[in-house]
Design an enzyme around this catalytic site. Sequence first.
Site, PDB file in Angstrom:
ATOM      1  NE  ARG A 189      34.078  17.273  -9.807  1.00 19.93           N
ATOM      2  CZ  ARG A 189      34.347  18.170 -10.761  1.00 19.93           C
ATOM      3  NH1 ARG A 189      35.482  18.856 -10.718  1.00 19.93           N
ATOM      4  NH2 ARG A 189      33.519  18.350 -11.756  1.00 19.93           N
TER       5      ARG A 189
ATOM      6  NE  ARG B  66       0.431  11.172  10.338  1.00 17.51           N
ATOM      7  CZ  ARG B  66       0.123   9.995  10.888  1.00 17.51           C
ATOM      8  NH1 ARG B  66       0.298   9.804  12.184  1.00 17.51           N
ATOM      9  NH2 ARG B  66      -0.333   9.014  10.132  1.00 17.51           N
TER      10      ARG B  66
ATOM     11  CE1 TYR C 192      39.404  19.089 -11.446  1.00 17.42           C
ATOM     12  CE2 TYR C 192      40.331  20.206 -13.358  1.00 17.42           C
ATOM     13  CZ  TYR C 192      39.327  19.451 -12.769  1.00 17.42           C
ATOM     14  OH  TYR C 192      38.254  19.057 -13.524  1.00 17.42           O
TER      15      TYR C 192
ATOM     16  CB  SER D 245      56.412  22.150  -8.283  1.00 17.81           C
ATOM     17  OG  SER D 245      56.739  21.045  -7.481  1.00 17.81           O
TER      18      SER D 245
ATOM     19  CG  LEU E   5      -1.798  -1.232   1.421  1.00 16.91           C
ATOM     20  CD1 LEU E   5      -2.699  -1.049   2.641  1.00 16.91           C
ATOM     21  CD2 LEU E   5      -2.633  -1.499   0.170  1.00 16.91           C
TER      22      LEU E   5
ATOM     23  CB  ALA F  91      -2.668   4.910  -2.576  1.00 15.20           C
TER      24      ALA F  91
HETATM   25  C1  UD1 Z   1      -2.942   1.881   9.620  1.00 14.72           C
HETATM   26  C2  UD1 Z   1      -3.991   0.908  10.192  1.00 14.72           C
HETATM   27  C3  UD1 Z   1      -3.745   0.774  11.698  1.00 14.72           C
HETATM   28  C4  UD1 Z   1      -2.329   0.295  11.955  1.00 14.72           C
HETATM   29  C5  UD1 Z   1      -1.330   1.215  11.278  1.00 14.72           C
HETATM   30  C6  UD1 Z   1       0.063   0.607  11.373  1.00 14.72           C
HETATM   31  C7  UD1 Z   1      -6.049   1.130   8.896  1.00 14.72           C
HETATM   32  C8  UD1 Z   1      -7.420   1.719   8.858  1.00 14.72           C
HETATM   33  N1  UD1 Z   1      -5.322   1.417   9.961  1.00 14.72           N
HETATM   34  O1  UD1 Z   1      -3.161   3.142  10.189  1.00 14.72           O
HETATM   35  O2  UD1 Z   1      -4.674  -0.155  12.249  1.00 14.72           O
HETATM   36  O3  UD1 Z   1      -2.089   0.231  13.350  1.00 14.72           O
HETATM   37  O4  UD1 Z   1      -1.634   1.382   9.884  1.00 14.72           O
HETATM   38  O5  UD1 Z   1       1.032   1.496  10.880  1.00 14.72           O
HETATM   39  O6  UD1 Z   1      -5.674   0.412   8.004  1.00 14.72           O
HETATM   40  N2  UD1 Z   1      -2.756   3.918   2.188  1.00 14.72           N
HETATM   41  C9  UD1 Z   1      -3.247   3.751   0.914  1.00 14.72           C
HETATM   42  N3  UD1 Z   1      -4.440   4.310   0.585  1.00 14.72           N
HETATM   43  C10 UD1 Z   1      -5.163   5.016   1.462  1.00 14.72           C
HETATM   44  C11 UD1 Z   1      -4.675   5.186   2.777  1.00 14.72           C
HETATM   45  C12 UD1 Z   1      -3.460   4.603   3.107  1.00 14.72           C
HETATM   46  O7  UD1 Z   1      -2.599   3.114   0.070  1.00 14.72           O
HETATM   47  O8  UD1 Z   1      -6.251   5.493   1.099  1.00 14.72           O
HETATM   48  C13 UD1 Z   1      -1.454   3.329   2.532  1.00 14.72           C
HETATM   49  C14 UD1 Z   1      -0.451   4.367   2.963  1.00 14.72           C
HETATM   50  O9  UD1 Z   1       0.289   4.837   1.871  1.00 14.72           O
HETATM   51  C15 UD1 Z   1       0.419   3.587   3.930  1.00 14.72           C
HETATM   52  C16 UD1 Z   1      -0.516   2.537   4.496  1.00 14.72           C
HETATM   53  O10 UD1 Z   1      -1.603   2.466   3.601  1.00 14.72           O
HETATM   54  O11 UD1 Z   1       1.494   2.941   3.283  1.00 14.72           O
HETATM   55  C17 UD1 Z   1      -1.011   2.891   5.891  1.00 14.72           C
HETATM   56  O12 UD1 Z   1      -1.669   4.137   5.820  1.00 14.72           O
HETATM   57  P1  UD1 Z   1      -1.632   5.167   7.023  1.00 14.72           P
HETATM   58  O13 UD1 Z   1      -2.440   6.345   6.660  1.00 14.72           O
HETATM   59  O14 UD1 Z   1      -0.245   5.393   7.464  1.00 14.72           O
HETATM   60  O15 UD1 Z   1      -2.442   4.334   8.133  1.00 14.72           O
HETATM   61  P2  UD1 Z   1      -2.412   4.507   9.688  1.00 14.72           P
HETATM   62  O16 UD1 Z   1      -3.276   5.624  10.079  1.00 14.72           O
HETATM   63  O17 UD1 Z   1      -1.009   4.527  10.146  1.00 14.72           O
HETATM   64 CA    CA Z   2       1.100   4.502   9.102  1.00 14.68          CA
END
Ligand code: UD1
Ligand code: CA
Length: 537
Positions: free
Chosen positions: A355, A19, A388, A427, A12, A14
């Site tokens: 370099r 933050r 150089y 030199s 995942l 997306a």
């Molecule tokens: C998520 C989990 C939480 C867990 C935590 C661990 C859910 C609802 N919550 O929370 O239970 O303890 O991870 O780190 O799943 N992402 C997508 N698409 C989206 C949203 C997120 O691909 O629409 C991906 C983000 O890029 C990331 C991952 O999912 O790689 C986690 O997303 P993040 O927003 O960090 O979730 P947390 O709030 O940390």
């Molecule tokens: Ca997270």
Amino acid sequence: MSHTRPAAVVVLAAGEGTRMKSSVPKVLHRIGGRSLLQHALSAARGLDPERLVVVVRHERDAVAAHARAIDPDVTIADQDEIPGTGRAVQCALGALDGAAQAAAAVEGSAAGAGGVSGAVVVMAADTPLLDTATLGELLAAHQDDGNAVTVLSATVPDPYGYGRILREDGAVVGVVEERDATEEQREIREINTSTYAFDAEMLRDALGSVGQDNAQDEVYLTDVVALAARSGQGVRAISVEDPWLVEGVNDRVQLAALGAELNRRILEGWMRAGVTVVDPATTWIDLDVELGRDVTVLPGTQLYGATSVGDGSAIGPDTTLTDVRVGAGVTVSRTHGSESVLDDGATVGPFAYLRPGTRLGSDGKIGTFVETKKADIGPGAKVPHLTYVGDAEIGEGSNIGASSVFVNYDGVRKHRTTIGRHARTGSDNMFVAPVTVGDGAYTGAGTTVREDVPPGALAVSGAGQRTIRDWVLRRRPGTASAEAAEAALAQGEMSLSDQARAERAAQSRAGGGAGGPGPEHQRDERTGTTDEGDTDR
Ligand code: UD1
Ligand code: CA
């Protein structure tokens, strides 16, 4: 415990990563020389899945291009405008089902016609220390138990911000997010690591009925856990002992903390393999660096990228090497270098700047305050001081005099200089490229080499030296310099031969010697110097 090949791993990537407060997508930030996404993809690839899917949306093109560059066989799945980890996985399943159905159609087989089946591992792209071994244990437990869902959990001292694992009589019944949790649930210290193994069919069905009724208005992947538990399918959480492995990066404080922990582990690995790291606190070594036995890494040293160091070499102190191939028995001290090659027994520094395109042959030397670029310096050749060397080749055993410049740039284009084997250049030479100094040739100090020097020749250039006697006494009378000169000259009189004294007298009468400049020919009235004996003392 062992596992079979999973149908897919879904990474995942997306999410926005707000933050981080960065114009660079979160998963492209780096620790240990790899992006967060690269750490995730390499752990995922280790499971040898039939398909490896990366879900993208935020900064879609940059993330997709980066994923393909790391692993050309990844499948990119686009998440639509519906937010949440659950929706991300649904989009991945869509891509997987499409691929499975296309394959089934080509083969004319029934398997795959209903979409992907079997085990699907889901993980976040922002958990860089998660490794293949841990994923493998999760998958093996999942397959052994025949679960519908197996969640990787961890028990941590401070669970703030994570989803909590809900249990009833020990059995997992769901996951609740921090923002949706009750006071009582927030006390739970067993957290969801966002790493799971799912049965594909169950996952597809369950996601179809997950809504967005939560504090973040998102489709939560975590809701699948409760759905599976409620329908009586096997749900289990297996706990990882080492919480670092599942720590996520949400901001730059966590990025630094995980970077430091990864570095600590890398250094420990090298020390156990026979490398001396004098000061781990100030030493940074990327994951892809290779070190031989009895390498010594001195304080303040960073080894980055595809750097490798051969047996017995000493690097540092205060040295940064990026993509540098260092042979055995090499010494590199207080040096900044990149994309260079240093052969066995070479010495570099202190205070050298290598370099890209620098190659130093075995037992060669690049010394102090030396900068090199696209420079092929042969075995045993030496460039010891203040020089150089750019766009040049220096043959075996040659020595370049101090304070020389390989003048490679005519203001528009770069040109090459070639120095042959066993040449000795004086030199303060300027090699005005394109120019060649032949094998075994010499050049005098201060030579500006504009024309090729044949093998074995000596080249000297520049007008002969002009010495204007007593200039300081006449033109800077009363200064400390004049006084020092007077004192030295008074003493020197006693040691001058008659002939030398006569010559000096003649020169002074001529007003400063043959070819002297105009004003100095005039008699200096204040000192009245017309003869070395005639001073106002
Ligand atoms: C998520 C989990 C939480 C867990 C935590 C661990 C859910 C609802 N919550 O929370 O239970 O303890 O991870 O780190 O799943 N992402 C997508 N698409 C989206 C949203 C997120 O691909 O629409 C991906 C983000 O890029 C990331 C991952 O999912 O790689 C986690 O997303 P993040 O927003 O960090 O979730 P947390 O709030 O940390
Ligand atoms: Ca997270």
